[in-house]
Design a protein around this motif. Structure first.
Motif, PDB file in Angstrom:
ATOM      1  N   GLU A  14     -33.175  34.643   2.449  1.00  0.00           N
ATOM      2  CA  GLU A  14     -32.442  35.906   2.347  1.00  0.00           C
ATOM      3  C   GLU A  14     -30.933  35.661   2.393  1.00  0.00           C
ATOM      4  OE1 GLU A  14     -32.332  40.220   4.637  1.00  0.00           O
ATOM      5  OE2 GLU A  14     -33.971  38.828   5.024  1.00  0.00           O
ATOM      6  N   ASP A  15     -30.489  34.800   3.304  1.00  0.00           N
ATOM      7  CA  ASP A  15     -29.059  34.482   3.409  1.00  0.00           C
ATOM      8  C   ASP A  15     -28.538  33.787   2.157  1.00  0.00           C
ATOM      9  OD1 ASP A  15     -28.894  35.593   5.934  1.00  0.00           O
ATOM     10  OD2 ASP A  15     -29.152  33.682   6.978  1.00  0.00           O
ATOM     11  N   ALA A  16     -29.319  32.846   1.619  1.00  0.00           N
ATOM     12  CA  ALA A  16     -28.893  32.120   0.419  1.00  0.00           C
ATOM     13  C   ALA A  16     -28.765  33.062  -0.776  1.00  0.00           C
ATOM     14  CB  ALA A  16     -29.869  30.993   0.105  1.00  0.00           C
ATOM     15  N   ILE A  17     -29.705  33.998  -0.911  1.00  0.00           N
ATOM     16  CA  ILE A  17     -29.649  34.969  -1.999  1.00  0.00           C
ATOM     17  C   ILE A  17     -28.427  35.865  -1.832  1.00  0.00           C
ATOM     18  CG2 ILE A  17     -30.801  36.967  -3.039  1.00  0.00           C
ATOM     19  CD1 ILE A  17     -33.482  35.554  -2.254  1.00  0.00           C
ATOM     20  N   PHE A  18     -28.197  36.364  -0.630  1.00  0.00           N
ATOM     21  CA  PHE A  18     -27.041  37.221  -0.346  1.00  0.00           C
ATOM     22  C   PHE A  18     -25.738  36.512  -0.703  1.00  0.00           C
ATOM     23  CE2 PHE A  18     -23.720  38.913   2.404  1.00  0.00           C
ATOM     24  CZ  PHE A  18     -23.868  40.281   2.233  1.00  0.00           C
ATOM     25  N   GLU A  19     -25.596  35.259  -0.260  1.00  0.00           N
ATOM     26  CA  GLU A  19     -24.383  34.492  -0.533  1.00  0.00           C
ATOM     27  C   GLU A  19     -24.212  34.194  -2.017  1.00  0.00           C
ATOM     28  OE1 GLU A  19     -23.934  31.077   2.023  1.00  0.00           O
ATOM     29  OE2 GLU A  19     -24.525  32.263   3.777  1.00  0.00           O
ATOM     30  N   ALA A  20     -25.310  33.842  -2.698  1.00  0.00           N
ATOM     31  CA  ALA A  20     -25.239  33.555  -4.131  1.00  0.00           C
ATOM     32  C   ALA A  20     -24.833  34.798  -4.911  1.00  0.00           C
ATOM     33  CB  ALA A  20     -26.579  33.023  -4.631  1.00  0.00           C
ATOM     34  N   MET A  21     -25.281  35.962  -4.490  1.00  0.00           N
ATOM     35  CA  MET A  21     -24.878  37.203  -5.145  1.00  0.00           C
ATOM     36  C   MET A  21     -23.377  37.441  -4.967  1.00  0.00           C
ATOM     37  SD  MET A  21     -28.070  39.689  -4.200  1.00  0.00           S
ATOM     38  CE  MET A  21     -27.249  41.136  -4.819  1.00  0.00           C
ATOM     39  N   GLY A  22     -22.840  37.072  -3.822  1.00  0.00           N
ATOM     40  CA  GLY A  22     -21.403  37.220  -3.569  1.00  0.00           C
ATOM     41  C   GLY A  22     -20.561  36.298  -4.430  1.00  0.00           C
ATOM     42  N   ASP A  23     -21.159  35.201  -4.889  1.00  0.00           N
ATOM     43  CA  ASP A  23     -20.442  34.247  -5.744  1.00  0.00           C
ATOM     44  C   ASP A  23     -20.445  34.651  -7.216  1.00  0.00           C
ATOM     45  OD1 ASP A  23     -19.910  32.693  -3.523  1.00  0.00           O
ATOM     46  OD2 ASP A  23     -21.604  31.337  -3.874  1.00  0.00           O
ATOM     47  N   LEU A  24     -21.247  35.651  -7.578  1.00  0.00           N
ATOM     48  CA  LEU A  24     -21.300  36.085  -8.972  1.00  0.00           C
ATOM     49  C   LEU A  24     -19.991  36.786  -9.349  1.00  0.00           C
ATOM     50  CD1 LEU A  24     -24.931  37.506  -9.209  1.00  0.00           C
ATOM     51  CD2 LEU A  24     -24.115  35.258  -9.918  1.00  0.00           C
ATOM     52  N   ASP A  25     -19.603  36.634 -10.601  1.00  0.00           N
ATOM     53  CA  ASP A  25     -18.431  37.341 -11.114  1.00  0.00           C
ATOM     54  C   ASP A  25     -18.687  37.758 -12.556  1.00  0.00           C
ATOM     55  OD1 ASP A  25     -17.297  35.313 -13.060  1.00  0.00           O
ATOM     56  OD2 ASP A  25     -17.185  34.115 -11.231  1.00  0.00           O
ATOM     57  N   SER A  26     -17.849  38.613 -13.081  1.00  0.00           N
ATOM     58  CA  SER A  26     -18.102  39.185 -14.412  1.00  0.00           C
ATOM     59  C   SER A  26     -17.599  38.320 -15.560  1.00  0.00           C
ATOM     60  CB  SER A  26     -17.463  40.575 -14.503  1.00  0.00           C
ATOM     61  OG  SER A  26     -16.072  40.478 -14.282  1.00  0.00           O
ATOM     62  N   ARG A  27     -17.067  37.135 -15.272  1.00  0.00           N
ATOM     63  CA  ARG A  27     -16.545  36.275 -16.339  1.00  0.00           C
ATOM     64  C   ARG A  27     -17.476  35.122 -16.700  1.00  0.00           C
ATOM     65  NH1 ARG A  27     -11.722  35.512 -13.219  1.00  0.00           N
ATOM     66  NH2 ARG A  27     -12.460  33.405 -13.340  1.00  0.00           N
ATOM     67  N   ASP A  28     -17.785  34.264 -15.742  1.00  0.00           N
ATOM     68  CA  ASP A  28     -18.529  33.059 -16.098  1.00  0.00           C
ATOM     69  C   ASP A  28     -19.700  32.737 -15.173  1.00  0.00           C
ATOM     70  OD1 ASP A  28     -17.039  32.360 -13.912  1.00  0.00           O
ATOM     71  OD2 ASP A  28     -16.126  30.593 -14.802  1.00  0.00           O
ATOM     72  N   ASN A  29     -20.021  33.642 -14.289  1.00  0.00           N
ATOM     73  CA  ASN A  29     -21.156  33.451 -13.382  1.00  0.00           C
ATOM     74  C   ASN A  29     -21.783  34.821 -13.149  1.00  0.00           C
ATOM     75  OD1 ASN A  29     -22.898  31.974 -11.742  1.00  0.00           O
ATOM     76  ND2 ASN A  29     -21.616  32.182  -9.946  1.00  0.00           N
ATOM     77  N   THR A  30     -22.435  35.350 -14.181  1.00  0.00           N
ATOM     78  CA  THR A  30     -22.854  36.745 -14.191  1.00  0.00           C
ATOM     79  C   THR A  30     -24.276  36.994 -13.692  1.00  0.00           C
ATOM     80  OG1 THR A  30     -23.583  36.567 -16.498  1.00  0.00           O
ATOM     81  CG2 THR A  30     -21.315  37.284 -16.113  1.00  0.00           C
ATOM     82  N   PHE A  31     -25.050  35.934 -13.488  1.00  0.00           N
ATOM     83  CA  PHE A  31     -26.429  36.141 -13.051  1.00  0.00           C
ATOM     84  C   PHE A  31     -26.930  34.945 -12.257  1.00  0.00           C
ATOM     85  CE2 PHE A  31     -26.840  33.844 -17.021  1.00  0.00           C
ATOM     86  CZ  PHE A  31     -27.857  32.946 -16.781  1.00  0.00           C
ATOM     87  N   LEU A  32     -28.014  35.177 -11.517  1.00  0.00           N
ATOM     88  CA  LEU A  32     -28.719  34.075 -10.869  1.00  0.00           C
ATOM     89  C   LEU A  32     -30.203  34.284 -11.092  1.00  0.00           C
ATOM     90  CD1 LEU A  32     -30.091  34.569  -7.707  1.00  0.00           C
ATOM     91  CD2 LEU A  32     -27.745  35.256  -7.386  1.00  0.00           C
ATOM     92  N   THR A  33     -30.910  33.178 -11.179  1.00  0.00           N
ATOM     93  CA  THR A  33     -32.347  33.198 -11.434  1.00  0.00           C
ATOM     94  C   THR A  33     -33.061  32.512 -10.281  1.00  0.00           C
ATOM     95  OG1 THR A  33     -31.934  33.037 -13.809  1.00  0.00           O
ATOM     96  CG2 THR A  33     -34.155  32.508 -13.052  1.00  0.00           C
ATOM     97  N   ILE A  34     -34.107  33.142  -9.823  1.00  0.00           N
ATOM     98  CA  ILE A  34     -34.983  32.552  -8.808  1.00  0.00           C
ATOM     99  C   ILE A  34     -36.335  32.426  -9.484  1.00  0.00           C
ATOM    100  CG2 ILE A  34     -36.034  32.832  -6.527  1.00  0.00           C
ATOM    101  CD1 ILE A  34     -33.658  34.842  -5.994  1.00  0.00           C
ATOM    102  N   GLU A  35     -36.874  31.218  -9.526  1.00  0.00           N
ATOM    103  CA  GLU A  35     -38.136  31.027 -10.216  1.00  0.00           C
ATOM    104  C   GLU A  35     -39.000  30.021  -9.496  1.00  0.00           C
ATOM    105  OE1 GLU A  35     -36.938  29.914 -14.129  1.00  0.00           O
ATOM    106  OE2 GLU A  35     -36.052  28.056 -13.482  1.00  0.00           O
ATOM    107  N   GLN A  36     -40.267  30.082  -9.822  1.00  0.00           N
ATOM    108  CA  GLN A  36     -41.245  29.171  -9.243  1.00  0.00           C
ATOM    109  C   GLN A  36     -40.893  27.739  -9.629  1.00  0.00           C
ATOM    110  OE1 GLN A  36     -45.183  30.151 -10.464  1.00  0.00           O
ATOM    111  NE2 GLN A  36     -46.058  28.251  -9.718  1.00  0.00           N
ATOM    112  N   ALA A  37     -40.905  26.858  -8.670  1.00  0.00           N
ATOM    113  CA  ALA A  37     -40.611  25.443  -8.928  1.00  0.00           C
ATOM    114  C   ALA A  37     -41.765  24.796  -9.673  1.00  0.00           C
ATOM    115  CB  ALA A  37     -40.359  24.715  -7.610  1.00  0.00           C
ATOM    116  N   GLY A  38     -41.452  23.798 -10.464  1.00  0.00           N
ATOM    117  CA  GLY A  38     -42.482  23.029 -11.147  1.00  0.00           C
ATOM    118  C   GLY A  38     -42.875  23.609 -12.488  1.00  0.00           C
ATOM    119  N   ASN A  39     -43.909  23.036 -13.045  1.00  0.00           N
ATOM    120  CA  ASN A  39     -44.411  23.470 -14.349  1.00  0.00           C
ATOM    121  C   ASN A  39     -45.304  24.691 -14.202  1.00  0.00           C
ATOM    122  OD1 ASN A  39     -43.118  21.320 -15.590  1.00  0.00           O
ATOM    123  ND2 ASN A  39     -44.869  19.969 -15.297  1.00  0.00           N
TER     124      ASN A  39
END
Length: 103
Positions: A14-39
């Motif tokens: 939860e903390d990592a997601i919150f912090e990563a959202m704070g690092d987003l900006d409207s120029r060159d870091n507009t999204f983050l993806t969380i996905e299942q690891a592996g194939n």
């Protein structure tokens, strides 16, 4: 978890997601993806900045046919909701159990 900037976070808390959202900006870091690891990835979450302000959150699980899309301004609530949703994925729960067994 991987933002557009390419930084990978292996354990999306939860903390990592919150912090990563704070690092987003409207120029060159507009999204983050969380996905299942592996194939064979079955689920993912995308959190994107919305031009009008706030975030668009997309939750998708192909195996359970879940798909949710909503907009919110509350980073804390988003981080909590996403953490709960990810923890409820059967594949995530199995990966976590496998890691605990290997300790």
């Amino acid at each position: 978890m991987e933002p557009e900037s390419g930084v990978v976070i292996d354990a999306p808390s939860e903390d990592a997601i919150f912090e990563a959202m704070g690092d987003l900006d409207s120029r060159d870091n507009t999204f983050l993806t969380i996905e299942q690891a592996g194939n064979g990835q079955e689920w993912y979450v995308v959190i994107s900045i919305v031009e009008a302000g706030g975030f668009e959150i997309e939750l998708r699980d192909a195996k359970t046919r879940e798909h949710e899309l909503y907009v919110s301004n509350d980073r804390s609530r988003i981080a909590t909701d996403v953490t709960i949703w990810v923890a409820g994925r059967p594949a995530f729960a199995q990966q976590r159990a496998d890691r605990l067994e290997s300790w």
